[in-house]
Scaffold this active site. Structure first.
Site, PDB file in Angstrom:
ATOM      1  N   HIS A  29       0.837  -1.201   0.000  1.00 23.48           N
ATOM      2  CA  HIS A  29       0.000   0.000   0.000  1.00 23.48           C
ATOM      3  C   HIS A  29       0.875   1.255   0.000  1.00 23.48           C
ATOM      4  CE1 HIS A  29      -3.774  -2.087   0.598  1.00 23.48           C
ATOM      5  NE2 HIS A  29      -3.208  -2.825   1.531  1.00 23.48           N
ATOM      6  N   ARG A  62      17.719  -9.130   9.012  1.00 21.42           N
ATOM      7  CA  ARG A  62      19.140  -8.829   8.779  1.00 21.42           C
ATOM      8  C   ARG A  62      19.907 -10.141   8.764  1.00 21.42           C
ATOM      9  NH1 ARG A  62      22.260  -9.074  13.381  1.00 21.42           N
ATOM     10  NH2 ARG A  62      21.113  -9.344  15.335  1.00 21.42           N
TER      11      ARG A  62
END
Length: 257
Positions: free
Chosen positions: A134, A201
């Protein structure tokens, strides 16, 4: 006073239960989608040995969905190409899934623009892969009414995607990558890496020069040797610890000699 057991009712209940389970197993077998029995779904490609379990999730845009050979698509998996059904998406496939891919129960792969999943990838349950997000540029317009952003997604071969992971638009995941459960991945992930967290990560990586860094904490599992039969494995499971230790000692002596 304890109530007397109605033997007839108990037997009838067991028979009904068995009938229900047998009926549901028949429905699952009959409702599964394969290349030989595609049902209402007309995929652009549906490989040999690939099976979509019943009940299927939402599936549309299937002419632009290509599924490789020997894939397992579990129950309630959503596969979509395009923003909505009945769009003409052009001559090329939008969602490509390689050979030997496993998509866990309840997973979603939303390909409003191109999504590619390499061969031999394994997804845990409830993984969410999307090429669309979005936008909220206009503070006055409801977010759901603003035109979304789309970026291609690529997942390299041999990856393991843990339960509940989210792969966001623009993600480019390398070869043989582990995505930890619940991780949220965006951007590029190198080959032979382990990623975790939100945002994800790299927490461990393998390179030819250094091997795994940080080093692995446990030794690699020993694969079952070629030629071992199921009957032999079943016999091994009945051995006690003392017998196993004795056999191991004999193996060590044989190896040293």
């Amino acid at each position: 006073m304890p109530r007397s057991k109605n033997t007839f009712s108990s037997r009838r209940g067991r028979l009904v239960q068995r009938a229900v389970h047998a009926g549901w197993a028949w429905v699952q077998r009959t409702g599964a989608v394969t290349a030989e029995r595609p049902g209402r779904l007309r995929f652009g490609a549906l490989g040999e040995g690939t099976r979509l379990a019943f009940p299927q999730g939402t599936v549309f845009g299937e002419p632009w969905i290509h599924l490789g050979d020997h894939c397992i698509i579990a129950e309630q998996v959503t596969l979509t190409a395009g923003l909505m059904p009945d769009l003409d998406l052009g001559p090329e496939p939008i969602l490509r899934i390689g050979n030997g891919v496993v998509l866990g129960r309840g997973s979603h792969v939303i390909a409003d623009t191109t999504v590619t999943i390499g061969s031999d990838c394994y997804f845990g349950p409830y993984v969410y892969v999307t090429s669309t997000n979005h936008s909220y540029d206009d503070p006055q317009e409801p977010i759901g009414k603003q035109w979304p952003r789309m970026e291609p997604v690529e997942i390299g071969p041999g990856c393991w995607i843990g339960t509940g992971a989210v792969i966001l638009p623009g993600a480019r995941i390398g070869r043989n990558v582990v995505v930890a459960a619940g991780a949220v991945v965006r951007g590029a992930v190198p080959d032979h890496a382990v990623v975790a967290g939100a945002p994800a990560r790299v927490v461990r990586r393998w390179t030819p020069g250094d091997g795994w860094q940080p080093p692995l904490r446990t030794p690699p599992p020993t694969p079952i040797p070629d030629g071992v039969t199921p009957e032999q494995l079943l016999a091994l499971s009945t051995l006690d610890a003392e017998t196993i230790a004795s056999l191991q000692a004999m193996e060590d002596i044989h190896t040293d000699s």
